[in-house]
Write an enzyme that holds these catalytic residues in place. Structure first.
Site, short mmCIF file in Angstrom:
data_model
loop_
_atom_site.label_atom_id
_atom_site.label_comp_id
_atom_site.label_asym_id
_atom_site.label_seq_id
_atom_site.Cartn_x
_atom_site.Cartn_y
_atom_site.Cartn_z
N CYS A 106 0.84 -1.20 0.00
CA CYS A 106 0.00 0.00 0.00
C CYS A 106 0.88 1.26 0.00
O CYS A 106 1.56 1.53 -0.97
CB CYS A 106 -0.99 -0.04 1.16
SG CYS A 106 -2.30 1.20 1.02
N HIS A 133 -3.96 -4.73 -0.42
CA HIS A 133 -3.59 -5.36 0.86
C HIS A 133 -3.63 -6.87 0.73
O HIS A 133 -4.70 -7.46 0.83
CB HIS A 133 -4.54 -4.87 1.96
CG HIS A 133 -4.29 -3.45 2.33
ND1 HIS A 133 -3.36 -3.09 3.27
CD2 HIS A 133 -4.79 -2.30 1.83
CE1 HIS A 133 -3.31 -1.77 3.35
NE2 HIS A 133 -4.18 -1.26 2.49
N GLU A 145 -2.78 -9.04 2.75
CA GLU A 145 -3.20 -9.65 4.02
C GLU A 145 -4.71 -9.63 4.20
O GLU A 145 -5.24 -10.25 5.11
CB GLU A 145 -2.49 -8.96 5.18
CG GLU A 145 -3.00 -7.57 5.56
CD GLU A 145 -2.49 -6.42 4.68
OE1 GLU A 145 -1.92 -6.69 3.60
OE2 GLU A 145 -2.68 -5.26 5.08
#
Lengths: 251, 205
Positions: free
Chosen positions: B77, B184, B186
């Protein structure tokens, strides 16, 4: 193309998922972590955990429930309900929430939005607005829909965005739990007034209701609870229906 | 051992959770000197480019040295944007400049999507794979990942995947052992975990 998000809401009380009708008469629908895992398999885009009774009963965000759900999914996870200061927000985020949603506390102390946006970034700060039609306007209610305020939903949404909120979770109190469709007028009015995403909530009963709220309601995301809880594969079928009707979704 | 840089730009809980899930050994270094001997470096971060001011000059120097020694680096990011020379968002700050180009606000002039164009760009959007890379090994054309950002990096020779939202921007970049993702990983389900695993494999875990 940016997809319209489908968000499953887990209304949690005493560690169990419940779903009320007009915020009353709660009935149990299961274990939060098990449901989150199922939704993840079915392709849900995001999960919201709402502690539905926290504001009234002054309970803190349920760290154990958050942790259990966060372990099961690698998707955005939002937690709301009773978050009324930075310490509550910290606890939810430390437990695994990516975003926190503020409702009553944001109206009472709007500067909390700015403080949290500074600390975690605006993407982590969601303002939850519960609105009810009154006359030609949308009046905001707080304390789980029990207490009227003198605030207008569109005007407050604008202010909240200006103060650092990154998304708006907009619930129609009139429609919540009725399965009669989202309030598309309310959703469009707020969505057109702000540059941040608006998540429509309250009233999902059929797959066509989602098509409507994305087309007429101009929603960026739609949230529902019971439509997903009680039917297996509802997320898969809903996304297929949306795609067939020209709404971009993640599949 | 992977170094996860915490410079106060957002919380790292979900990145930690994903790394733990993938079995990676990682720690948050206390100071730039701790980067010595690390197998890989992850620079996460959300929010304003201003936040990267904390990285200059000590962290920036230490990370540049580690990259010079061949240590794999992944920016996530804001971490991807920092790999470039800078950003319109905070014009006085220098990025790592591992890749040429400047990040800019996403503009809606070319918006051909569904509904109202909004900034920030929040939600799941598709990857258009531009070329093969170790970073996106196993990731397919059109796979969707989760974004939340207002500024974006330009599509340059370092771009391995682009995404369209008003403009085409670089959603994944890679040059040798330096890589970045604007989304992202994750929070991007199996696709995101795959990308993190690719980085961990590059870092030899």
């Amino acid at each position: 193309m940016l997809s319209k998000r489908i968000i499953a809401c887990l209304d949690v009380r005493d560690g169990q998922v419940v779903k009320g009708i007009n915020f009353e008469g709660l009935r149990s629908a299961g274990d939060p972590a098990a449901l989150a895992q199922r939704y993840n398999r079915e392709g849900i885009d995001e999960v919201v955990i709402l502690d539905v009774t926290a504001t009234i009963e002054k309970r803190k965000a349920m760290a154990r429930t958050i942790q259990a759900v966060a372990q099961e999914i690698f998707l955005p996870l939002c937690v709301g309900g009773g978050i009324n200061d930075e310490a509550h927000a910290d606890a939810a985020i430390e437990a695994g929430a990516d975003k926190v949603s503020l409702n009553t506390a944001a109206i009472a102390r709007p500067e909390l939005l700015t403080a949290l946006a500074r600390r975690y970034g605006s993407q982590a700060v969601i303002v939850a607005i519960d609105a009810k039609r009154e006359g030609g306007a949308f009046r905001i209610y707080v304390r789980s829909g029990r207490q009227a305020t003198d605030r207008d939903a569109v005007e407050w949404a604008r202010e909240a965005a200006g103060r650092g909120a990154g998304e708006i979770l907009l619930t129609s109190i009139d429609r919540d739990g009725t399965k009669s469709g989202f309030d598309c007028e309310l959703t469009a009015a707020v969505s057109e007034a702000v540059s941040i995403p608006v998540i429509a909530s309250g009233g999902a009963g059929t797959f066509d209701h989602f098509v409507d709220v994305f087309k007429a309601g101009k929603a960026d995301a739609a949230l529902a609870a019971s439509i997903f809880h009680y039917a297996e594969h509802a997320v898969v079928d809903l996304k297929r229906h949306l795609a067939a009707n020209g709404v971009p979704v993640r599949r | 051992m992977i170094a996860l840089i915490d410079y106060g730009a957002g919380n790292l809980t979900s990145v930690r959770k994903a790394l733990r899930h993938l079995g990676a050994a990682f720690r948050v270094p206390k100071g730039p000197a701790d980067l010595e001997g690390m197998a890989g470096i992850v620079v996460p971060g959300v929010g304003n480019f201003e936040a990267t001011a904390v990285l200059a000059p000590e962290w920036r120097g230490a990370i540049a040295s580690a990259v010079g020694r061949g240590t794999p680096l992944l920016g996530i990011c804001l971490g991807l944007q920092w790999l470039f020379e800078g950003s319109e968002e905070a014009p006085t700050l220098d990025g790592l400049a591992a890749m040429p180009g400047t990040c800019a606000l996403i503009r809606g002039d070319g918006y051909d999507g569904f509904g109202v164009f909004k900034v920030p760009h929040v939600g799941w959007n598709s990857l258009h794979v531009v070329r093969d890379s170790w970073l996106l090994d196993g990731v397919g054309e059109g796979d969707q990942v989760y974004f939340t950002h207002s500024y974006a990096a330009p599509v340059t020779a370092d771009c391995v995947a682009s995404t369209r939202y008003g403009v085409d921007f670089a959603s994944a970049v890679q040059r040798d052992h330096v890589a970045g993702v604007q989304f992202h990983p994750e929070k991007s389900g199996d696709v995101g975990l795959r990308i993190l695993r690719n980085f961990l494999e590059m870092a030899g875990r």
